[in-house]
Design a protein around this motif. Structure first.
Motif, PDB file in Angstrom:
ATOM      1  N   TYR A   2     -14.822  -8.508  -7.510  1.00  0.00           N
ATOM      2  CA  TYR A   2     -14.402  -8.621  -6.134  1.00  0.00           C
ATOM      3  C   TYR A   2     -15.719  -7.950  -5.557  1.00  0.00           C
ATOM      4  O   TYR A   2     -15.683  -6.617  -5.404  1.00  0.00           O
ATOM      5  N   SER A  49      -5.100 -14.238   1.397  1.00  0.00           N
ATOM      6  CA  SER A  49      -6.837 -13.906   1.593  1.00  0.00           C
ATOM      7  C   SER A  49      -7.489 -15.353   2.440  1.00  0.00           C
ATOM      8  O   SER A  49      -7.758 -15.577   1.278  1.00  0.00           O
ATOM      9  N   TYR A  95      -9.565 -12.786  -7.134  1.00  0.00           N
ATOM     10  CA  TYR A  95      -8.142 -12.487  -6.963  1.00  0.00           C
ATOM     11  C   TYR A  95      -7.514 -12.856  -8.485  1.00  0.00           C
ATOM     12  O   TYR A  95      -6.744 -13.083  -8.007  1.00  0.00           O
ATOM     13  N   ILE A 107      -9.237  -2.579  -7.670  1.00  0.00           N
ATOM     14  CA  ILE A 107      -9.733  -3.938  -7.397  1.00  0.00           C
ATOM     15  C   ILE A 107     -11.417  -3.658  -6.269  1.00  0.00           C
ATOM     16  O   ILE A 107     -12.206  -4.661  -6.779  1.00  0.00           O
ATOM     17  N   ASN A 135      -5.566 -12.170   6.082  1.00  0.00           N
ATOM     18  CA  ASN A 135      -3.807 -11.157   5.867  1.00  0.00           C
ATOM     19  C   ASN A 135      -3.121 -11.848   6.608  1.00  0.00           C
ATOM     20  O   ASN A 135      -1.972 -11.902   6.118  1.00  0.00           O
ATOM     21  N   GLU A 178       1.209 -13.283  -0.872  1.00  0.00           N
ATOM     22  CA  GLU A 178       0.173 -12.260   0.137  1.00  0.00           C
ATOM     23  C   GLU A 178      -0.735 -13.842   0.430  1.00  0.00           C
ATOM     24  O   GLU A 178      -1.225 -14.700  -0.713  1.00  0.00           O
ATOM     25  N   PHE A 238      -5.687  -0.817  -5.201  1.00  0.00           N
ATOM     26  CA  PHE A 238      -6.702  -1.397  -4.111  1.00  0.00           C
ATOM     27  C   PHE A 238      -8.121  -0.893  -5.012  1.00  0.00           C
ATOM     28  O   PHE A 238      -8.821  -1.222  -4.722  1.00  0.00           O
ATOM     29  N   PHE A 270      -1.457  -5.572  -9.355  1.00  0.00           N
ATOM     30  CA  PHE A 270      -0.936  -5.466  -7.211  1.00  0.00           C
ATOM     31  C   PHE A 270       0.108  -5.644  -6.566  1.00  0.00           C
ATOM     32  O   PHE A 270       0.960  -5.010  -6.039  1.00  0.00           O
ATOM     33  N   TYR A 290       1.141  -1.258   0.113  1.00  0.00           N
ATOM     34  CA  TYR A 290      -0.032  -0.080   0.016  1.00  0.00           C
ATOM     35  C   TYR A 290       0.410   1.503   0.161  1.00  0.00           C
ATOM     36  O   TYR A 290       1.222   1.902   0.647  1.00  0.00           O
ATOM     37  N   GLY A 307     -13.273  -5.238   6.550  1.00  0.00           N
ATOM     38  CA  GLY A 307     -13.261  -5.547   5.002  1.00  0.00           C
ATOM     39  C   GLY A 307     -12.268  -6.937   4.549  1.00  0.00           C
ATOM     40  O   GLY A 307     -11.284  -7.538   3.503  1.00  0.00           O
ATOM     41  N   GLY A 308     -12.107  -8.393   5.803  1.00  0.00           N
ATOM     42  CA  GLY A 308     -11.743  -8.762   5.105  1.00  0.00           C
ATOM     43  C   GLY A 308      -9.933  -8.486   5.358  1.00  0.00           C
ATOM     44  O   GLY A 308      -8.975 -10.011   5.402  1.00  0.00           O
ATOM     45  N   ASN A 309      -9.620  -7.944   6.075  1.00  0.00           N
ATOM     46  CA  ASN A 309      -7.628  -7.215   6.522  1.00  0.00           C
ATOM     47  C   ASN A 309      -7.790  -9.172   7.260  1.00  0.00           C
ATOM     48  O   ASN A 309      -6.239  -9.417   7.149  1.00  0.00           O
TER      49      ASN A 309
HETATM   50  C1  AVJ Z   1      -7.217  -5.187   1.649  1.00  0.00           C
HETATM   51  C2  AVJ Z   1      -6.582  -8.000   3.023  1.00  0.00           C
HETATM   52  C3  AVJ Z   1      -9.000  -6.991   2.421  1.00  0.00           C
HETATM   53  O1  AVJ Z   1      -7.186  -9.773   0.912  1.00  0.00           O
HETATM   54  O2  AVJ Z   1      -9.188  -9.693  -0.062  1.00  0.00           O
HETATM   55  C4  AVJ Z   1      -7.372  -7.897  -3.208  1.00  0.00           C
HETATM   56  C5  AVJ Z   1      -6.131  -7.272  -0.056  1.00  0.00           C
HETATM   57  N1  AVJ Z   1      -5.452  -8.638  -2.197  1.00  0.00           N
HETATM   58  N2  AVJ Z   1      -7.398  -8.575  -3.978  1.00  0.00           N
HETATM   59  C6  AVJ Z   1      -7.669  -9.043   0.099  1.00  0.00           C
HETATM   60  C7  AVJ Z   1      -6.657  -7.898  -2.190  1.00  0.00           C
HETATM   61  C8  AVJ Z   1      -5.922  -9.152  -3.473  1.00  0.00           C
HETATM   62  C9  AVJ Z   1      -7.476  -7.542   0.326  1.00  0.00           C
HETATM   63  N3  AVJ Z   1      -8.016  -7.226   2.065  1.00  0.00           N
END
Ligand code: AVJ
Length: 326
Positions: free
Chosen positions: A57, A289, A213, A51, A173, A287, A48, A223, A40, A168-170
């Motif tokens: 998404y 998710s 994704y 996205i 991660n 990453e 983002f 991204f 970020y 946000g589903g953070n």
């Molecule tokens: C911001 C962590 C919720 O994992 O869905 C979106 C980031 N990565 N597309 C996720 C993300 C690829 C997103 N978060």
């Protein structure tokens, strides 16, 4: 230079040092990995945003559905005791979802301060402008930095009851082990009666998840690749960005949705005095998710010693905001 500015310059410097050492550690490991929290920068923030606007998404729209259409239910679950409180949002971003709750609470005349925490200073100043415009009566204290550092800062500023948003589903991660430690640590920093609202992306048709994704337009790919661009600019690295390819997986059994970059050739990369060798088809783990079942969520709450007091789903049942109390 006054001491306040001194400290801020120091924090900026530290964060650059940490970025470099995290990158070096990650690339010395096997498999090579980088941390998605570094996605970020300014360009990453913009990607983002793109996205979140993609048709594939679904996460943002699901949680928006909850915050827009179930605002009262949300508000009631945090207003059970009528004391004033601090509403702290971890990774606030543009607060698109939470602003519905903020507006509702301000209109009800509730006594609270909104404290957005974000690692991106750029995002926070945009957010401040936006909220001052849209909800002029909202009291805001923004905190730029890592979640737990800023949570400590929030606690040192005020001893009021805390309501923490982690949307946000953070939480996805982190893998299960990491999210358990994260929740335990969060619990330690909160007091009896404090509330945590966590947004979980639920397991669903695996095609729906993978598509979110692995978008056709390649925005998720950009991204991921943007972190290489960022390292070239900020750490003086020399990644040949065209020589890496985004690869996405989803394992519907474990719920792990993972992104990788594939090295398309045998190649070397220089960062400072270090040289990193990539074999052809070698991966960088970028990453996770994580997707959750209802049982995964109950177990996480129980293991980290929170009580689930409410669960609010979107109309498709694809996403849940789970409301926990200490
Ligand atoms: C911001 C962590 C919720 O994992 O869905 C979106 C980031 N990565 N597309 C996720 C993300 C690829 C997103 N978060």
């Amino acid at each position: 230079m006054n001491s306040q500015v001194d400290t801020e310059a120091q924090i900026k410097n530290d964060s650059k040092e940490t970025f470099l050492s995290d990158v070096l550690d990650g690339l010395k490991s096997f498999p090579k990995h980088l941390h998605s929290k570094y996605f970020y920068d300014k360009a990453g923030d913009r990607l983002f945003q793109q996205i979140m606007n993609m048709p594939e998404y679904y996460l943002t729209n699901c949680e928006l559905d909850i915050f827009k259409n179930k605002t009262k239910k949300l508000a009631n679950s945090i207003l059970s005791s009528d004391t004033s409180f601090d509403l702290i949002e971890l990774g606030a971003g543009d607060a698109m979802k939470s602003s519905y709750l903020l507006k509702h609470l301000v209109e009800k005349g509730v006594n609270f301060t909104y404290m957005p925490i974000d690692i991106s200073g750029h995002i926070l100043s945009e957010l401040n402008k936006k909220l001052n415009n849209e909800i002029p009566d909202l009291e805001i204290v923004s905190l730029e930095g890592e979640y737990f550092d800023m949570l400590d800062k929030a606690t040192s500023i005020s001893t009021r009851k805390k309501v923490v948003l982690f949307l946000g589903g953070n939480i996805g991660n982190m893998d299960f082990e990491e999210s358990y430690h994260f929740c335990r640590e969060l619990k330690r920093k909160l007091n009896h009666g404090d509330i945590l609202i966590v947004g979980f992306d639920l397991k669903k048709n695996p095609h729906t998840i993978l598509n979110a994704y692995n978008d056709a337009a390649g925005i998720t790919s950009s991204f991921n690749l943007n972190l290489l661009v960022r390292m070239n600019r900020e750490l003086d690295a020399d990644f040949d960005v065209l020589n890496y390819q985004h690869y996405q997986t989803y394992d519907p059994i474990s719920g792990a949705c993972k992104s990788y970059l594939v090295s398309l050739a045998e190649q070397n990369v220089h960062i400072g005095n270090e040289v990193f060798h990539f074999q052809e088809n070698e991966l960088i783990d970028m990453e996770i998710s994580q997707k959750f079942s209802q049982d995964d969520i109950s177990k996480l709450a129980k293991d980290s010693k929170f009580h689930i007091i409410d669960e609010i789903h979107d109309s498709k049942n694809w996403f849940v905001d789970s409301i926990w109390q200490v």
